[in-house]
Design a protein around this motif. Structure first.
Motif, short mmCIF file in Angstrom:
data_model
loop_
_atom_site.label_atom_id
_atom_site.label_comp_id
_atom_site.label_asym_id
_atom_site.label_seq_id
_atom_site.Cartn_x
_atom_site.Cartn_y
_atom_site.Cartn_z
N THR A 156 -8.25 -4.11 4.78
CA THR A 156 -7.42 -3.04 5.32
C THR A 156 -7.98 -2.58 6.66
N GLU A 158 -8.27 0.94 9.07
CA GLU A 158 -8.13 2.39 9.15
C GLU A 158 -8.45 2.79 10.59
N LYS A 169 -4.51 4.92 7.53
CA LYS A 169 -4.68 3.61 6.91
C LYS A 169 -3.42 2.80 7.20
#
Length: 170
Positions: A156, A158, A169
């Motif tokens: 991911t 962020e 996010k």
């Protein structure tokens, strides 16, 4: 390193021999049994880029199309961005338009300040005589792969933007 010095006619034109070997030893210390191919390629790119010869880079594995082509789409950086005047701007939020807007300035990605991140990425981009203008153009073309590789291919992303308070996010 020995092979590169043996075949390149002016490998040490823009870097000292001591610094070249320090770069190699630094990268070698990062390689373990768990090092992935992508991580290894990223380390090799930094070594090749350190000699400041764009011809060497284009004829070796220092070709971001290769790294981009093997990068799963879900690992690509999910925004279109441009590095301009030492600032990273969103130029297309893509499917994150509910979180960021065009012209938002990104201050950090996954806890790393953008200036530091770009500086690290530039160490992996070969440019004749290490010309920064070329590195900027190259980054702005291959950012979707360069950012993930520089961050170790995270699951991911962020970001912190100047316009939003707190992190977002993606």
């Amino acid at each position: 390193g020995q092979k590169l010095l043996a075949i390149h006619p002016q490998a040490l034109k823009f870097i000292t021999k001591d610094q070249f070997w320090k770069n190699i030893e630094s990268k070698k210390s990062l390689i373990t049994q768990k090092t992935t191919y992508a991580e290894f390629a990223w380390h090799c790119n930094a070594i090749i880029a350190s000699i400041g010869c764009s011809h060497t880079a284009s004829s070796t594995m220092q070709n971001d199309y290769h790294e981009f082509s093997i990068l799963p789409l879900e690992n690509s950086f999910p925004l279109q961005v441009r590095w301009v005047n030492k600032q990273l701007f969103v130029v297309n939020p893509m499917n994150n338009s509910d979180k960021v807007k065009v012209k938002d300035e990104i201050l950090s990605i996954n806890g790393i300040e953008t200036a530091k991140l770009i500086s690290d990425i530039y160490k992996h981009i070969a440019a004749q005589a290490n010309i920064e203008t070329y590195k900027t153009h190259h980054f702005n073309f291959y950012f979707a792969a360069l950012i993930p590789y520089a961050l170790g291919l995270p699951d991911t992303f962020e970001i912190v933007t100047k316009e939003n308070h707190g992190s977002v996010k993606l």
